[in-house]
Design an enzyme around this catalytic site. Sequence first.
Site, short mmCIF file in Angstrom:
data_model
loop_
_atom_site.label_atom_id
_atom_site.label_comp_id
_atom_site.label_asym_id
_atom_site.label_seq_id
_atom_site.Cartn_x
_atom_site.Cartn_y
_atom_site.Cartn_z
N LYS A 175 12.88 2.41 10.98
CA LYS A 175 11.92 2.63 9.90
C LYS A 175 12.22 3.97 9.26
CE LYS A 175 8.37 0.39 8.16
NZ LYS A 175 8.18 -1.07 8.14
P1 NAD Z 1 2.35 -2.03 -1.13
O1 NAD Z 1 2.50 -0.59 -1.36
O2 NAD Z 1 3.08 -2.97 -2.00
O3 NAD Z 1 0.79 -2.43 -1.21
C1 NAD Z 1 -0.20 -1.80 -0.44
C2 NAD Z 1 -1.56 -2.27 -0.95
O4 NAD Z 1 -2.57 -1.74 -0.10
C3 NAD Z 1 -1.88 -1.76 -2.36
O5 NAD Z 1 -2.59 -2.77 -3.05
C4 NAD Z 1 -2.81 -0.58 -2.11
O6 NAD Z 1 -3.69 -0.31 -3.18
C5 NAD Z 1 -3.55 -1.09 -0.90
N1 NAD Z 1 -4.16 -0.01 -0.10
C6 NAD Z 1 -3.63 1.20 0.20
N2 NAD Z 1 -4.52 1.91 0.91
C7 NAD Z 1 -5.61 1.11 1.07
C8 NAD Z 1 -6.87 1.29 1.70
N3 NAD Z 1 -7.17 2.43 2.32
N4 NAD Z 1 -7.73 0.25 1.66
C9 NAD Z 1 -7.42 -0.90 1.04
N5 NAD Z 1 -6.27 -1.12 0.41
C10 NAD Z 1 -5.37 -0.12 0.42
O7 NAD Z 1 2.70 -2.27 0.42
P2 NAD Z 1 3.21 -3.61 1.10
O8 NAD Z 1 4.67 -3.63 1.06
O9 NAD Z 1 2.41 -4.77 0.59
O10 NAD Z 1 2.79 -3.31 2.62
C11 NAD Z 1 1.46 -3.53 3.11
C12 NAD Z 1 1.51 -3.61 4.63
O11 NAD Z 1 2.38 -4.69 5.01
C13 NAD Z 1 2.05 -2.38 5.35
O12 NAD Z 1 1.40 -2.26 6.61
C14 NAD Z 1 3.51 -2.73 5.58
O13 NAD Z 1 4.09 -2.01 6.67
C15 NAD Z 1 3.38 -4.20 5.89
N6 NAD Z 1 4.61 -4.98 5.71
C16 NAD Z 1 5.26 -5.00 4.52
C17 NAD Z 1 6.40 -5.79 4.38
C18 NAD Z 1 7.13 -5.92 3.06
O14 NAD Z 1 8.03 -6.78 2.98
N7 NAD Z 1 6.78 -5.19 2.03
C19 NAD Z 1 6.88 -6.53 5.46
C20 NAD Z 1 6.17 -6.50 6.66
C21 NAD Z 1 5.02 -5.72 6.77
#
Ligand code: NAD
Length: 419
Positions: free
Chosen positions: A109
């Site tokens: 990561k």
């Molecule tokens: P992103 O940045 O695209 O989106 C994050 C979202 O969460 C945004 O809508 C933001 O406004 C919202 N957010 C942030 N803080 C918040 C809060 N305190 N309360 C409510 N909403 C909040 O991120 P992402 O890529 O969608 O990742 C989200 C989660 O999924 C993370 O935990 C990440 O590690 C996990 N994840 C992502 C992927 C991927 O392919 N992008 C894969 C596996 C896991």
Amino acid sequence: MTEETKKINPWQMVLAQIDKAAKQLECDPNMLEKLRHPERSLLVSIPVRMDSGNIRVFKGFRVQHSTVRGPAKGGIRYHPSVDLDEVTALAAWMTWKCAVMNIPFGGAKGGVECDPAELSTGELERLTRRYTAEIMGFIGPDRDIPAPDVNTNAQVMAWLMDTYSMQVGHAVPGVVTGKPIAIGGSEGRSDATGLGVVYMVIEAAKKLNIKLDGATAAVQGFGNVGNSAARSLFREGVKIVAISDKNGGYYCGAGINPFELQRYFGTHRTLEGFPGCDRITNEELLAMKCDVLVPAALENVIHKENAGKVQARILAEGANGPVTPIADEILKDKGVFILPDILANAGGVTVSYFEWVQDLQNYFWNEAEINNRLRQLMTASFKKVMAIAEEKRIDNRTAAQVLGIGRVVEALQLRGLYP
Ligand code: NAD
């Protein structure tokens, strides 16, 4: 932040999870000892010329937790609260996740302590390029392959790929996944994590005899994962009653059309003002009466104080680590069916694996092929996790960890300890 979440160190959480899985794994404790330490951790300083002309220095990290099953794999997060323990924990979860899916990667990561909302596009590009240059010796298509995570996207991956390629003198698409299709990205990658979450919800619903057509869901986070999970649930006939982002939540008893919400967000860059919805808080969203709850934002959002209020029957962890250890016990007692992160959100890394394979062979598959392969791998892993949970009479999270950690230990035993 609650007293409990203030005290939670994600790396300590990983160590506790290893101990819990160890009780179920009849293996040499020496092998587990190796997994209690990341293989390599890199801390870098990233000087960036800001638009003002001043230089600002950001802190960046890249941690490779394990490369025992293959090159390290894991996203890059841009967030003000990124620190070494968080990145190390996320790297370990990537190790287990790749092993649960049985794809030939270890776990890594990366992160940069910054708030991208405060940066111009030029500053973001310069930060990404300098971060890439600083971790250059660490990464590579056969070493460590980054991908998007919170606040990073296909454009950031394109800058990373370009910087790496410029340094080595030729295009290296396989150094990163989640890049735009025009430069070697994969069909289906941008929606893979959310779609994978929904493949797992479909399996869970079958097991619990819940008819998804007409069921209700609440989704926290409208980023990469939350947005695609909401759209995929909607396609299954699920009524999305609430969606939120960092600025709060939106409720509509008649159901929110996430495709319309996506269009609205595309135009306004905010969910604020989307017609037909009532404002709710993120806390209200988590406590909403619904069949499926998808936390898809950040870690530790379901904790000791609010876990008792969760009313969903299925909790599908789109985010990594959204449930604290105490909350986990509370949810278990309430009988909530948890789809743990290392299974539920593994769709992203699985299609990243497909992207890497396509880049290495310079031959690309269509979206239907990608989604079929994704569904097959995820469903097979779901069945394995359920079989372990039933056989050992343990919860789904521990069962997934037993599967993942068990596979890593098997590889460690076969490879032995160098020298
Ligand atoms: P992103 O940045 O695209 O989106 C994050 C979202 O969460 C945004 O809508 C933001 O406004 C919202 N957010 C942030 N803080 C918040 C809060 N305190 N309360 C409510 N909403 C909040 O991120 P992402 O890529 O969608 O990742 C989200 C989660 O999924 C993370 O935990 C990440 O590690 C996990 N994840 C992502 C992927 C991927 O392919 N992008 C894969 C596996 C896991």
